[in-house]
Design an enzyme around this catalytic site. Structure first.
Site, mmCIF file in Angstrom:
data_model
loop_
_atom_site.group_PDB
_atom_site.id
_atom_site.type_symbol
_atom_site.label_atom_id
_atom_site.label_comp_id
_atom_site.label_asym_id
_atom_site.label_seq_id
_atom_site.Cartn_x
_atom_site.Cartn_y
_atom_site.Cartn_z
ATOM 1 N N TYR A 119 1.098 -1.132 0.048
ATOM 2 C CA TYR A 119 0.086 0.110 -0.200
ATOM 3 C C TYR A 119 1.017 1.189 -0.097
ATOM 4 O O TYR A 119 1.746 1.266 0.696
ATOM 5 C CB TYR A 119 -0.851 0.111 1.287
ATOM 6 N N GLU A 207 -3.656 7.575 -4.365
ATOM 7 C CA GLU A 207 -3.448 6.316 -3.694
ATOM 8 C C GLU A 207 -3.250 5.070 -4.554
ATOM 9 O O GLU A 207 -3.971 4.974 -5.658
ATOM 10 C CB GLU A 207 -4.756 6.005 -2.901
#
Ligand code: ADP
Ligand code: MG
Length: 398
Positions: A119, A207
């Site tokens: 992530y 993101e």
């Protein structure tokens, strides 16, 4: 403003980020040609909606055991079959709410051999007043769950705006993501270029979930979500072109035409307020008395009659609105202008729900008179507390 995954990847590619080859598709008949442009033998068919959690999402129109909104395909024929099944249907994910979102675009992408899913995001960290990286070895899943269950697996690194991403920063990010060898070398290039993309394009969120380490040891941006700071969009006409208004709330689009700060919400009481602080306080006090606001709306400081009329129309167009509260403290904004706008709008669209008006400040007496003499069925209120109680009561009694 948000953009689709395939558009975000195109933008990031322009800054040098490693992304897979892919082709966006608007009609199922385009899927075969799209897949034929890719090397194969593994393809991925990805729903393009402005919401995450697509992989685990479910299509409303398909049986419960049907596959989700991101599907692997092992041949061109499978790509075509999936495209036929997905396009036009409604995908419900954790982020769409129960209504879901219609899938009108697909992205056919080259399949990657995944070793690890990580992530990475970049955002504005207000607590330190800097742009910060947030990374975790636990990628590919809901980051909120990771934050809740294993917060120690999330690492935040604020970037010094004068220096940008230094070699030392890159080292820290590589360490946090447990990257070594070619992957770490890729990281040294990737982190600064993502930061460059973020700052150059005035993003508010970038993101990448997941960022992957492939079996060949290299990094790839596998998913990308980008939001832009609306106040800076005028500097980026090329990004504005990527806007997909079918993904946005129709009322918010209409509001943006009039430069109104409007956010649609789920409650029943429509609010027209001036000043963001007063708007927030109004929403709070509605909740305090047991109802929910249908929207946030700040008509701004020097709103014209036209703007007020437009705002009122947007509020009444919302079928969830069962009562309206106008709460204006006229400083720069004059109460008579608000009153005229409200009266004009009500005359145009009619008033089918209770309306409570609280006016205070510049030209307040004139404003009150305009409303009184309009013959409209308006309940006047003296202060914020009184106004909130009256509208909540009116809605409850309806
Ligand atoms: P979402 O976050 O909306 O579910 P993603 O793009 O993150 O969508 O895809 C979900 C999962 O599908 C990823 O975590 C990854 O495991 C897999 N996936 C996505 N794109 C590819 C690809 N090009 N090749 C292989 N697997 C993929
Ligand atoms: Mg994802």
């Amino acid at each position: 403003m948000n953009i689709h995954e395939y558009q975000a990847k195109q933008v990031l590619k322009g800054f040098g980020a490693p992304v897979a080859d892919g082709v966006p598709v608007f009609r199922a008949s385009e899927a075969e040609a799209a897949a034929n442009k890719l090397p194969g033998p593994l393809y991925v068919v990805k729903s393009q909606i402005h919401a995450g959690g697509r992989g685990k999402g479910k299509f409303k129109e398909l049986p419960a055991d049907a596959k989700g909104g991101v599907r692997l395909a092992k041949s061109v024929a499978e790509v075509v079959a999936n495209a036929n099944e997905m396009l036009g249907n409604t995908l419900v994910t954790k982020q769409t709410g129960p209504a879901g979102k219609q899938v009108n675009r697909l992205y056919i992408e080259d399949g990657a051999d995944i070793e690890r899913e990580l992530y990475l995001s970049i955002l504005v960290d207000r607590s330190v007043g800097r742009v910060a990286f947030v990374v975790s070895t636990e990628g590919g899943m809901d980051i909120e769950t990771v934050a809740h269950d294993t917060p120690e697996k999330i690492v935040t690194l604020a970037i010094d705006p004068e220096k940008g991403v230094t070699a030392q920063d890159a080292g820290k990010l590589n360490a946090a993501l447990n990257l070594s060898g070619n992957a770490a070398k890729d990281g040294e290039k990737l982190f600064p270029l993502l930061y460059d993309a973020f700052t150059t394009k005035d993003m508010s969120l970038l993101e990448v979930n997941p960022l992957i380490v492939m079996k060949n040891g290299h990094l790839r941006v596998l998913d990308a979500k980008v939001s832009f700071d609306n106040n800076a969009l005028f500097r980026h006409p090329d990004m504005v072109e990527l806007r997909d208004t079918t993904e946005e709330d129709a009322k918010e689009i209409e509001a943006s035409k009039y430069d109104l700060a409007y956010v649609a919400l789920d409650g029943n009481i429509g609010c027209m307020v001036n000043g963001a602080g007063l708007a927030m306080a109004t929403m709070d006090i509605i909740k305090l008395y047991g109802e929910e606001p249908a929207n946030f709306l700040d008509v701004g400081g020097g709103a014209s009659k036209e703007k007020v009329t437009a705002a009122f129309k947007i509020i009444t167009a919302d079928p969830n609105v069962r009562g309206i509260l106008v709460n204006i403290f006229g400083g720069i904004m004059k109460c008579d202008v608000i009153a005229e706008g409200v009266v004009a709008a009500v005359k145009e669209v009619g008033l089918k729900v209770p309306l409570v008006v609280r006016l205070e400040g510049t030209n307040v007496e004139l404003g009150k008179r305009i409303i009184r003499e309009s013959g409209l069925n308006v309940t006047p209120a003296d202060d914020l507390d009184d106004a909130a109680q009256k509208i909540v009561q009116a809605v409850k009694g309806n």
